[in-house]
Design a protein around this motif. Structure first.
Motif, PDB file in Angstrom:
ATOM      1  N   LEU A   1       7.515  15.725  -1.198  1.00 25.76           N
ATOM      2  CA  LEU A   1       6.946  15.528  -2.509  1.00 25.76           C
ATOM      3  C   LEU A   1       6.251  16.913  -2.687  1.00 25.76           C
ATOM      4  O   LEU A   1       5.849  17.897  -1.805  1.00 25.76           O
ATOM      5  CB  LEU A   1       6.183  14.438  -2.428  1.00 25.76           C
ATOM      6  CG  LEU A   1       6.505  13.064  -1.976  1.00 25.76           C
ATOM      7  CD1 LEU A   1       5.574  11.851  -2.011  1.00 25.76           C
ATOM      8  CD2 LEU A   1       7.577  12.894  -3.078  1.00 25.76           C
ATOM      9  N   GLN A   2       5.786  16.926  -3.767  1.00 26.04           N
ATOM     10  CA  GLN A   2       5.187  18.302  -4.271  1.00 26.04           C
ATOM     11  C   GLN A   2       3.684  18.363  -3.460  1.00 26.04           C
ATOM     12  O   GLN A   2       3.337  19.659  -3.509  1.00 26.04           O
ATOM     13  CB  GLN A   2       4.792  18.562  -5.739  1.00 26.04           C
ATOM     14  CG  GLN A   2       6.111  18.339  -6.766  1.00 26.04           C
ATOM     15  CD  GLN A   2       5.974  18.603  -8.049  1.00 26.04           C
ATOM     16  OE1 GLN A   2       4.746  18.429  -8.635  1.00 26.04           O
ATOM     17  NE2 GLN A   2       6.733  19.063  -8.811  1.00 26.04           N
ATOM     18  N   ASN A   3       2.988  17.295  -3.280  1.00 25.62           N
ATOM     19  CA  ASN A   3       1.867  17.314  -2.580  1.00 25.62           C
ATOM     20  C   ASN A   3       1.816  17.648  -1.070  1.00 25.62           C
ATOM     21  O   ASN A   3       1.106  17.566  -0.255  1.00 25.62           O
ATOM     22  CB  ASN A   3       0.876  16.248  -2.674  1.00 25.62           C
ATOM     23  CG  ASN A   3       1.657  14.833  -2.052  1.00 25.62           C
ATOM     24  OD1 ASN A   3       2.674  14.960  -1.445  1.00 25.62           O
ATOM     25  ND2 ASN A   3       1.148  13.535  -2.323  1.00 25.62           N
ATOM     26  N   GLY A   4       3.173  17.849  -0.596  1.00 23.95           N
ATOM     27  CA  GLY A   4       3.420  17.920   0.828  1.00 23.95           C
ATOM     28  C   GLY A   4       3.920  16.908   1.634  1.00 23.95           C
ATOM     29  O   GLY A   4       4.264  17.171   2.797  1.00 23.95           O
ATOM     30  N   ASN A   5       3.601  15.738   1.106  1.00 22.50           N
ATOM     31  CA  ASN A   5       4.127  14.420   2.006  1.00 22.50           C
ATOM     32  C   ASN A   5       5.487  14.502   1.961  1.00 22.50           C
ATOM     33  O   ASN A   5       6.308  15.038   1.082  1.00 22.50           O
ATOM     34  CB  ASN A   5       3.336  13.289   1.219  1.00 22.50           C
ATOM     35  CG  ASN A   5       1.925  13.215   1.312  1.00 22.50           C
ATOM     36  OD1 ASN A   5       1.382  14.111   2.136  1.00 22.50           O
ATOM     37  ND2 ASN A   5       1.066  12.236   0.873  1.00 22.50           N
ATOM     38  N   THR A   6       5.995  13.729   2.973  1.00 21.19           N
ATOM     39  CA  THR A   6       7.569  13.312   2.986  1.00 21.19           C
ATOM     40  C   THR A   6       7.716  11.789   2.980  1.00 21.19           C
ATOM     41  O   THR A   6       7.100  11.028   3.539  1.00 21.19           O
ATOM     42  CB  THR A   6       7.998  14.004   4.412  1.00 21.19           C
ATOM     43  OG1 THR A   6       7.713  15.309   4.637  1.00 21.19           O
ATOM     44  CG2 THR A   6       9.572  13.860   4.481  1.00 21.19           C
ATOM     45  N   ILE A   7       8.889  11.476   2.081  1.00 21.65           N
ATOM     46  CA  ILE A   7       9.243  10.176   2.065  1.00 21.65           C
ATOM     47  C   ILE A   7      10.726  10.045   2.686  1.00 21.65           C
ATOM     48  O   ILE A   7      11.552  11.010   2.750  1.00 21.65           O
ATOM     49  CB  ILE A   7       9.395   9.611   0.775  1.00 21.65           C
ATOM     50  CG1 ILE A   7       8.072   9.503   0.041  1.00 21.65           C
ATOM     51  CG2 ILE A   7      10.302   8.206   0.602  1.00 21.65           C
ATOM     52  CD1 ILE A   7       7.998   9.192  -1.321  1.00 21.65           C
ATOM     53  N   VAL A   8      10.623   9.211   3.795  1.00 18.26           N
ATOM     54  CA  VAL A   8      11.910   8.969   4.599  1.00 18.26           C
ATOM     55  C   VAL A   8      12.454   7.542   4.055  1.00 18.26           C
ATOM     56  O   VAL A   8      11.686   6.492   4.033  1.00 18.26           O
ATOM     57  CB  VAL A   8      11.762   8.923   6.019  1.00 18.26           C
ATOM     58  CG1 VAL A   8      12.917   8.260   6.595  1.00 18.26           C
ATOM     59  CG2 VAL A   8      11.143  10.298   6.458  1.00 18.26           C
TER      60      VAL A   8
ATOM     61  N   SER B   1       9.272   4.906   3.956  1.00 19.12           N
ATOM     62  CA  SER B   1       7.994   5.309   4.668  1.00 19.12           C
ATOM     63  C   SER B   1       7.476   6.626   4.062  1.00 19.12           C
ATOM     64  O   SER B   1       8.511   7.618   4.263  1.00 19.12           O
ATOM     65  CB  SER B   1       8.420   5.415   6.268  1.00 19.12           C
ATOM     66  OG  SER B   1       9.013   4.226   6.616  1.00 19.12           O
ATOM     67  N   GLU B   2       6.503   6.618   3.834  1.00 17.36           N
ATOM     68  CA  GLU B   2       5.698   7.975   3.400  1.00 17.36           C
ATOM     69  C   GLU B   2       4.744   8.552   4.345  1.00 17.36           C
ATOM     70  O   GLU B   2       3.784   7.882   4.937  1.00 17.36           O
ATOM     71  CB  GLU B   2       4.785   7.806   2.079  1.00 17.36           C
ATOM     72  CG  GLU B   2       4.545   9.116   1.329  1.00 17.36           C
ATOM     73  CD  GLU B   2       3.903   9.134   0.205  1.00 17.36           C
ATOM     74  OE1 GLU B   2       3.025  10.247  -0.132  1.00 17.36           O
ATOM     75  OE2 GLU B   2       4.037   8.135  -0.493  1.00 17.36           O
TER      76      GLU B   2
ATOM     77  N   LEU C   1       2.095   5.216   3.982  1.00  8.58           N
ATOM     78  CA  LEU C   1       2.613   3.961   3.184  1.00  8.58           C
ATOM     79  C   LEU C   1       4.014   3.639   3.602  1.00  8.58           C
ATOM     80  O   LEU C   1       4.830   4.523   4.082  1.00  8.58           O
ATOM     81  CB  LEU C   1       2.950   4.684   1.799  1.00  8.58           C
ATOM     82  CG  LEU C   1       3.456   3.716   0.742  1.00  8.58           C
ATOM     83  CD1 LEU C   1       2.646   2.317   0.369  1.00  8.58           C
ATOM     84  CD2 LEU C   1       3.676   4.513  -0.745  1.00  8.58           C
ATOM     85  N   TYR C   2       4.031   2.059   3.810  1.00  5.46           N
ATOM     86  CA  TYR C   2       5.359   1.694   4.327  1.00  5.46           C
ATOM     87  C   TYR C   2       5.814   0.532   3.273  1.00  5.46           C
ATOM     88  O   TYR C   2       4.967  -0.453   3.146  1.00  5.46           O
ATOM     89  CB  TYR C   2       5.065   0.976   5.726  1.00  5.46           C
ATOM     90  CG  TYR C   2       6.276   0.256   6.093  1.00  5.46           C
ATOM     91  CD1 TYR C   2       7.173   1.009   6.959  1.00  5.46           C
ATOM     92  CD2 TYR C   2       6.397  -0.969   6.058  1.00  5.46           C
ATOM     93  CE1 TYR C   2       8.416   0.259   7.771  1.00  5.46           C
ATOM     94  CE2 TYR C   2       7.641  -1.672   6.721  1.00  5.46           C
ATOM     95  CZ  TYR C   2       8.554  -0.882   7.496  1.00  5.46           C
ATOM     96  OH  TYR C   2       9.612  -1.641   8.014  1.00  5.46           O
ATOM     97  N   ARG C   3       7.280   0.587   2.840  1.00  7.10           N
ATOM     98  CA  ARG C   3       7.619  -0.445   1.790  1.00  7.10           C
ATOM     99  C   ARG C   3       8.880  -0.826   2.489  1.00  7.10           C
ATOM    100  O   ARG C   3      10.004  -0.158   2.699  1.00  7.10           O
ATOM    101  CB  ARG C   3       7.749   0.327   0.570  1.00  7.10           C
ATOM    102  CG  ARG C   3       6.515   0.679  -0.297  1.00  7.10           C
ATOM    103  CD  ARG C   3       6.758   0.838  -1.821  1.00  7.10           C
ATOM    104  NE  ARG C   3       5.550   0.937  -2.509  1.00  7.10           N
ATOM    105  CZ  ARG C   3       5.270   2.277  -3.243  1.00  7.10           C
ATOM    106  NH1 ARG C   3       5.876   3.486  -3.115  1.00  7.10           N
ATOM    107  NH2 ARG C   3       4.253   2.282  -3.936  1.00  7.10           N
TER     108      ARG C   3
END
Length: 349
Positions: A251-258, A184-185, A206-208
């Motif tokens: 992530l470098q753009n400040g987003n987070t992936i869990v 999940s982003e 984003l959800y995968r």
């Protein structure tokens, strides 16, 4: 002439329980003080009321009951009637009384003084020609027992079978396979898809969903957005995965992936999938829902947030995508050496 009506503690507790989820912690403490209630000394009484509402929600969700009639203990005292908690009529017109109990220990004992009450409840039920059942919540699981099965205690593992609960109410037990992974982003700069957000990481963009490294489906803004509703229906699975394997990537753009993964086969009842999303939702007062506040909300709105059909549809969708979710029956619970509640189940053929 002026006087004061002194409510019993049960009536006070019911009154407090009906409004507590709409109050701040400070306001709750103020009301408790005014009512003269000390929940720290006897917290299980409030938990008991929550479990009653939870059980009613589950019965309604399972859609197996034609009627659910609850009894007011305060009114019953007028005739010294030892009424059980409710009378239910199933869709097949079978009727029986239910007394609701809860325990975290795996053993539910009739303590001294409670045996007589249980006997009176049995006599009350028999006077109407109906059986008495006990609905018992042990840990996260609900089980159902006939009055004849309950002598002095229910203990693990010999008697703790969920067969009756499954048969009477039509509940299903699903086993999700290890190898499921969800990525999940989140972004603090964007609004989440369908308003979904994490308090810490921001909106879901984003959800995968993977199984054994194969992408089963994905949802992002503008593409398959409707599939994000599956993430809510699978909230219980997310909770389990997070406890088994949880990873956070910045992530470098400040987003987070869990990243959450299922590393062992895990079984849940359909009512677990029903309850979990509710307990992750905030009401209009900014407070987290629980079984009582949801119960009150449902009585007012008649809005079923998640239905049994919705859960069945998600299970069928994943199964058709070659995720081998299995259905089991006659689930039996036991306590392992680490004092954890585990299960044994027979796969349904």
């Amino acid at each position: 002439m002026k006087g004061r009506i002194n409510m019993g503690d049960i009536e006070k507790l019911h009154a407090f329980n009906n409004i507590r989820t709409y109050l701040s912690t400070e306001d709750q403490n103020f009301i408790l003080k005014k009512l003269g209630l000390n929940l720290e000394n006897n917290p299980q009484r409030l938990e008991g009321l929550k479990k009653e509402h939870e059980f009613c929600l589950i019965l309604d969700f399972l859609e197996g009951c034609k009627h659910i009639l609850a009894f007011d203990e305060g009114v019953s005292r007028l005739t010294k009637s030892k009424t059980p908690d409710m009378l239910v009529e199933l869709a097949n017109e079978e009727k029986f009384f239910i007394e609701i109990k809860t325990t975290e220990k795996g053993i539910l004992e009739l303590k001294k003084g409670k045996e007589k009450r249980f006997i009176k409840q049995r006599e009350f039920s028999q006077s109407f020609g109906f059986s008495l059942y006990l609905a018992v919540k042990i840990g996260e699981f609900w089980a159902l027992y006939h009055e004849d099965d309950f002598k002095t205690e229910i203990s693990l593992p010999d008697q703790l079978s969920n067969k009756l609960f499954e048969e009477k109410f039509g509940s299903h037990f699903y086993i999700f396979p290890k190898g499921i992974r969800v990525e999940s982003e989140y972004s603090k700069q964007e609004t989440g898809i369908n308003g979904i957000k994490d308090k810490k990481y921001g909106g879901l963009i984003l959800y995968r969903f993977f199984f054994e490294d194969n992408l089963i489906f994905e949802s992002k803004k503008g593409i398959n957005e409707e599939l994000t509703r599956y993430s809510a229906i699978l909230e219980k699975l997310h909770d389990i995965m997070a406890a088994q394997s949880y990873e956070v990537k910045e992530l470098q753009n400040g987003n987070t992936i869990v990243i959450e993964s299922l590393i062992e086969d895990t079984g849940v009842y359909d009512y677990h999938l029903f309850l979990a999303p509710i307990m992750h939702t905030y009401n209009d007062f900014g407070l987290m829902y629980d079984s009582t506040s949801l119960f009150k909300n449902y009585l007012e709105t008649k809005n079923r947030w998640i239905t049994k059909t919705m859960i069945i549809n998600v299970i069928e969708f994943l199964s058709n995508k070659k995720v081998p979710i299995m259905q089991a029956e006659n689930v039996k619970l036991f306590i392992n050496d680490d004092n954890e509640i585990c299960y044994e189940a027979i796969l349904k053929r």
